[in-house]
Design an enzyme around this catalytic site. Structure first.
Site, short mmCIF file in Angstrom:
data_model
loop_
_atom_site.label_atom_id
_atom_site.label_comp_id
_atom_site.label_asym_id
_atom_site.label_seq_id
_atom_site.Cartn_x
_atom_site.Cartn_y
_atom_site.Cartn_z
N LYS A 82 136.35 26.22 -18.37
CA LYS A 82 136.49 25.18 -19.37
C LYS A 82 135.72 25.59 -20.63
O LYS A 82 134.59 26.08 -20.54
CB LYS A 82 135.94 23.87 -18.80
CG LYS A 82 135.97 22.67 -19.73
CD LYS A 82 135.37 21.46 -19.01
CE LYS A 82 135.30 20.25 -19.93
NZ LYS A 82 134.69 19.08 -19.22
N SER A 158 137.06 15.19 -19.70
CA SER A 158 137.33 16.23 -20.68
C SER A 158 137.79 17.54 -20.06
O SER A 158 138.05 18.51 -20.78
CB SER A 158 136.08 16.49 -21.53
OG SER A 158 134.99 16.87 -20.70
N SER A 182 134.28 13.38 -16.18
CA SER A 182 135.14 14.42 -16.76
C SER A 182 135.69 15.43 -15.78
O SER A 182 136.55 16.24 -16.14
CB SER A 182 134.40 15.15 -17.89
OG SER A 182 134.26 14.32 -19.00
#
Length: 495
Positions: A82, A158, A182
């Protein structure tokens, strides 16, 4: 073997490479083809690190050819990072922000170093909202990431880029981090298993001792439970200098898989407790998913009972989290101003980020400490509640509403807080675990009548990921999910 490899999870792929049944370089090229074929539809991978990955895969093959005996569990397995917090030396780190575009990492984060030591080969980095502040994955820098199940609904955030890539079969698992939900929210939106570990279980060094006073936790989204357990075995443990760390595990997490969980006492939570978020109401589809999961747990021999509404209420919890959240936004912008040696202006940031940043600047040190103390009081309340032996886990919906349409989460210059309001609604049942530090997982055992994933969350006792892994493995066997294929996919992934 070509794309048929996508039916295996990461543990099995590592076995195939170590046994010489497939070369790491061949497996990598399959993954690159998946990215090239699927990413135009998904926009999940924003940095392609093919050259570095090919060098690493070639080195892995050389070791096998020299009759070396690698024992890293994920030896030669492709992996995605990520693009938030995770530093990979020589690779871009933009965190979804135009002001940070062009920055190249000067070092490996400790977690990334452990990923490499486990044998993983980083092939790219995934999309994020700006600084990870939204519960959807959309940025002015790289645009929207699309959900493989339905491109009109959010992937969550996220870690939505990572979740979309795993759900679509690009990789078997991908890195994620979680500051309010997230990991768990994208897992729920994309039909994956998502575990947020205990605070301090995975390190965030060497640049940070903790993030947001410990609300940010690192791990991954996976399709299978055993991948999550094996990866946590490979990465967990304190780094010298960490301000605190999680209690030692009883045994390797991978050994918890297929181990009987015993007869657990599970508390069922189908509404948002008072003080968590005053405007959140749980959609019937989501509360229904939790109740159905409760029936499944009872059929497996566990005891489930409703949690009295007042047991977990805390009048100022949402307000205190808001102070921490905006203070964290202020910190992130200040961090990058120092790192980049430039002033970040309103034109450099998205509307919600700018509003959150400006709100953070108005917080005093006293405001922040009072909010932390309030959250710590709540944490003691929850810890004592568990320690009384009343429950082993809390079962709830992961989301208060089914994955919403993308536009519902997009702020505009005219309504900069629109995305924030929707985000707060989505995290209403997940953020408390970031404040208490307890482990929590979203398990994909529910889908709506329209074929949309509806995750359910189990929050465990502090330091007790083992119980969650045992329960998750039992649920995975009782109601398998890995064979479910989204409309946008390459091949399914099964153990």
């Amino acid at each position: 073997m070509t794309d048929d490899l996508a039916r295996f999870d990461a543990v099995r792929l590592g076995e195939l490479v170590r046994q010489g049944e497939i070369k790491s370089s061949e497996l990598l090229e399959v993954t690159i083809r998946r990215i090239e074929n699927l990413n135009p539809k998904l926009n999940a991978v924003v940095h392609k690190l093919y050259d570095q990955a090919r060098e690493s895969a070639s080195a892995s093959d050389s070791r096998i050819n020299q009759n070396a005996s690698p024992n890293a569990i994920f030896y030669g397995v492709p992996f995605l990072l990520k693009d938030l917090i995770a530093e990979y030396k020589g690779a871009p780190l933009n965190e979804g922000c135009r002001a940070v575009k062009g920055y190249m990492s000067k070092l490996d984060s400790e977690l990334v170093r452990r990923h490499k030591a486990a044998g993983l080969i980083v092939v790219g980095k995934t999309n994020v909202p700006e600084f990870g502040l939204l519960a959807t994955t959309d940025s002015a820098l790289y645009g929207l990431t699309y959900n493989p199940w339905d491109v009109s609904i959010t992937t969550g955030g996220s870690s939505g880029g990572s979740a979309a890539a795993v759900a679509a079969g690009i990789v078997a698992m991908a890195h994620g981090n979680d500051g309010g939900g997230s990991i768990r929210i994208p897992a729920a939106c994309c039909g994956l298993f998502g575990l947020k570990p205990t605070r301090g279980r995975n390190p965030v060094g060497p640049l940070f001792g903790d993030l947001g006073s410990g609300i940010v936790h690192e791990h991954a989204v996976t399709r299978t439970v055993r991948d999550s357990a094996a990866l946590l075995d490979a990465t967990s443990g304190p780094q010298p200098g960490d301000p605190y760390w999680a209690p030692p595990k009883e045994r390797p997490f991978l050994e918890e898989i297929n181990r009987e969980p015993g007869r657990l006492k599970i508390g069922l939570l189908t509404s948002v407790p008072a003080g968590w978020h005053t405007e959140s109401h749980v959609h019937p589809d989501c509360s229904g998913a939790a109740r159905d999961a409760a029936l499944l747990c009872e059929s497996l021999g566990h005891t489930v009972e409703e949690i009295p509404p007042d047991d977990l209420s805390h009048p100022s919890l949402s307000q205190s989290f808001g102070i921490i959240f905006t203070s964290f936004a202020g910190h992130v912008v200040a961090y990058w101003e120092k790192e980049l040696n430039k002033t970040i202006t309103q034109d450099d940031l998205e509307p919600l980020t700018w509003v959150s940043y400006r709100a953070g600047l108005k917080r005093t040190g006293a405001d922040y400490l009072r909010a932390m103390e309030d959250c710590q009081r709540f944490s003691r309340k929850v810890a004592e509640w568990y320690d009384q032996g009343k429950y082993d886990a809390i079962l709830s919906p992961t989301l208060t509403i089914p994955p919403p349409r993308i536009e519902a989460l997009q702020p505009t210059p005219e309504e900069p807080k629109r995305g924030l309001a929707a985000t707060i609604n989505l995290v209403a049942l997940t953020f408390f675990c970031n404040l208490t530090g307890q482990p929590a997982m979203s398990v994909p055992i529910q889908w709506s009548e329209k074929g949309i994933p509806l995750g359910v969350q189990f929050a465990g006792r502090f330091g007790d990921e083992g119980t969650l892994f045992r329960l998750a493995s039992q649920l995975e066997q009782a109601r398998p999910w890995a064979a479910r294929i989204p409309p946008i996919h390459c091949s399914r992934v099964v153990p």
